[in-house]
Scaffold this active site. Structure first.
Site, PDB file in Angstrom:
ATOM      1  N   GLY A  44       8.395   6.727 -52.483  1.00 34.62           N
ATOM      2  CA  GLY A  44       7.645   5.499 -52.196  1.00 34.62           C
ATOM      3  C   GLY A  44       7.888   4.922 -50.833  1.00 34.62           C
ATOM      4  N   ASP A  49      26.112  12.924 -49.813  1.00 36.73           N
ATOM      5  CA  ASP A  49      26.028  13.981 -48.794  1.00 36.73           C
ATOM      6  C   ASP A  49      26.939  13.702 -47.588  1.00 36.73           C
ATOM      7  OD1 ASP A  49      23.991  14.791 -50.505  1.00 36.73           O
ATOM      8  OD2 ASP A  49      22.404  13.942 -49.249  1.00 36.73           O
ATOM      9  N   ARG A  99      26.750  12.643 -58.854  1.00 37.60           N
ATOM     10  CA  ARG A  99      26.326  11.293 -58.454  1.00 37.60           C
ATOM     11  C   ARG A  99      26.736  10.222 -59.460  1.00 37.60           C
ATOM     12  NH1 ARG A  99      20.463  12.366 -56.125  1.00 37.60           N
ATOM     13  NH2 ARG A  99      19.852  10.846 -57.691  1.00 37.60           N
ATOM     14  N   ARG A 104      22.451  18.181 -49.674  1.00 39.47           N
ATOM     15  CA  ARG A 104      21.245  18.313 -48.837  1.00 39.47           C
ATOM     16  C   ARG A 104      21.547  19.253 -47.679  1.00 39.47           C
ATOM     17  NH1 ARG A 104      16.698  14.664 -49.663  1.00 39.47           N
ATOM     18  NH2 ARG A 104      18.085  13.256 -50.745  1.00 39.47           N
ATOM     19  N   GLY A 124      18.779   8.019 -53.272  1.00 45.01           N
ATOM     20  CA  GLY A 124      19.458   8.535 -54.470  1.00 45.01           C
ATOM     21  C   GLY A 124      20.655   7.677 -54.835  1.00 45.01           C
TER      22      GLY A 124
END
Ligand code: F6P
Length: 375
Positions: free
Chosen positions: A94, A156, A301, A200, A27
């Protein structure tokens, strides 16, 4: 053998010209561009090396031709350190060891990524990522004989052995500012305001921003809570003359009846999200208070990185390049005791860093009389 923790040696640049690969993975967060700028400044200006920026993490290495661009000081001028996001792009999907194919089957495409690295002809690879990315990148490095150095980033702040990861400080600042904005409207309407933040499985953002932003109640996944105790605290505040309450909740906090609360996204991925609304309904029922819920989401973010994120991003970028100059790999740069150091990558990914129940911030919260839902 290198020591477990090392400080920067900052050698004099006089080495044969190297080519570095640089990718951002997982992220995004604020401060990634400051890392990119620092790596390029140190490698290109400091050592006279070349830096290839790989696009979209390992996805760029899977594509043919490999997607990359040479990063020079023109691209990495002093302006990008102010910008959120990553100019290289990133992905949190991915995994090349279990790549989801269009028909839904999983395929090991790791050899293609390793071949992609070989095609670039790089001497070393710097990956800016979280613990999930580092697990993948380390395995690729081991299987492909790639000289790898990691730079920790994640809002996080759950990567082991570093006090701060790039992006955390900005996320905490955004969440703190959200409480600053929610307090006057809560007080104007006699409301209970719930703010749900990311993180998270770790409660670092919720705890730090909750303390800094004056939350009355902070719920984090590391501390089991009882909804009745939360309701009691709201009643207690009312009896003391308060007409509003601010509740900070981390996204991974389970529902009052148990079970994590997740959002399903198109394409089949799920993320945490929604506990704030569940709490809002239960608290309204138990207390009769008017409740409103704000889910901060990806706002945490984006945006400009704070000075602190820019600073550690810069220190990390310089130190990572210096490690490569010294021929030291399989390390992660880290922030410890106000210094940039480096540690074995294996140590960094051993176990995630959670909020310590008896740590300074927890003792501070309890000392301030903040309700953590357990007393
Ligand atoms: O790890 C960073 C993070 O923002 C978490 O706090 C959050 O749970 C998750 O990523 C969200 O992921 P996505 O960007 O896929 O929505």
């Amino acid at each position: 053998m290198p020591k477990a923790v090392r400080e920067s040696a900052h050698p004099t640049p006089a080495l044969p010209r190297k080519t570095l690969g640089l990718l951002t993975s997982g992220g995004d967060c604020a401060g990634l561009n400051a890392v990119i700028r620092a790596v390029v400044a140190r490698a290109v200006q400091g050592y006279g090396w070349r830096v290839y920026g790989i696009r979209h993490g390992t996805m760029g290495l899977l594509r043919r031709p490999v997607e990359f661009e040479e990063l020079d000081m023109g691209v990495c001028n002093n302006n990008i350190l102010r910008q959120g996001g990553t100019i290289l792009g990133t992905t949190n999907k991915g995994n090349p060891f279990a790549f989801t194919m269009p028909d839904g089957t999983l395929m090991d495409r790791s050899q293609e990524v390793i071949d992609g690295v070989r095609q670039l002809g790089i001497d070393a690879l710097i990956g800016v990522g979280g613990d999930g990315s580092f697990r993948i990148l380390r395995q690729l490095a081991q299987e492909g004989g790639i000289n790898f150095v990691g730079i920790p980033k994640t809002i996080d702040n759950d990567i082991g052995a570093t006090e701060n990861s790039v992006g955390y400080d900005t996320a905490v600042m955004v969440a703190t500012e959200a409480l600053d904005r929610l307090q006057p409207t809560a007080a104007s309407h006699d409301r209970v305001m719930i703010l749900e933040v990311m993180g998270r499985d770790a409660g670092h953002i919720a705890l730090a921003a909750g303390i800094a932003g004056g939350a009355d109640i902070i719920l984090i996944p590391e501390i089991p809570y009882t909804i009745e105790l939360v309701a009691q605290r709201i009643d207690q505040l009312r009896r003391g003359g308060r007409n509003f309450a601010l509740i900070m909740v981390a996204e991974a906090v389970p529902a009052p009846a148990g079970g994590s609360v997740r959002q399903q996204h198109a394409g089949g991925t799920t993320t945490y999200g929604g506990i704030g609304h569940i709490l809002g309904e239960v608290i309204a029922e138990l207390t009769g208070a008017e409740t409103r819920v704000t889910v901060l989401g990806h706002v945490q973010r984006g945006g400009q990185p704070t000075w602190s994120d820019r600073l550690i991003a810069s220190a990390f970028g310089v130190h990572a390049v210096d490690l490569i100059a010294e021929g030291i790999f399989d390390r992660m740069v880290a922030w410890q005791n106000r210094r940039v150091v480096d540690i074995p990558l294996a140590t960094a990914i051993e176990s995630p860093r959670r909020v310590e129940p008896d740590g300074t911030l927890m003792r501070t919260a309890r000392g301030l009389g903040i309700c953590l839902g357990d007393a």
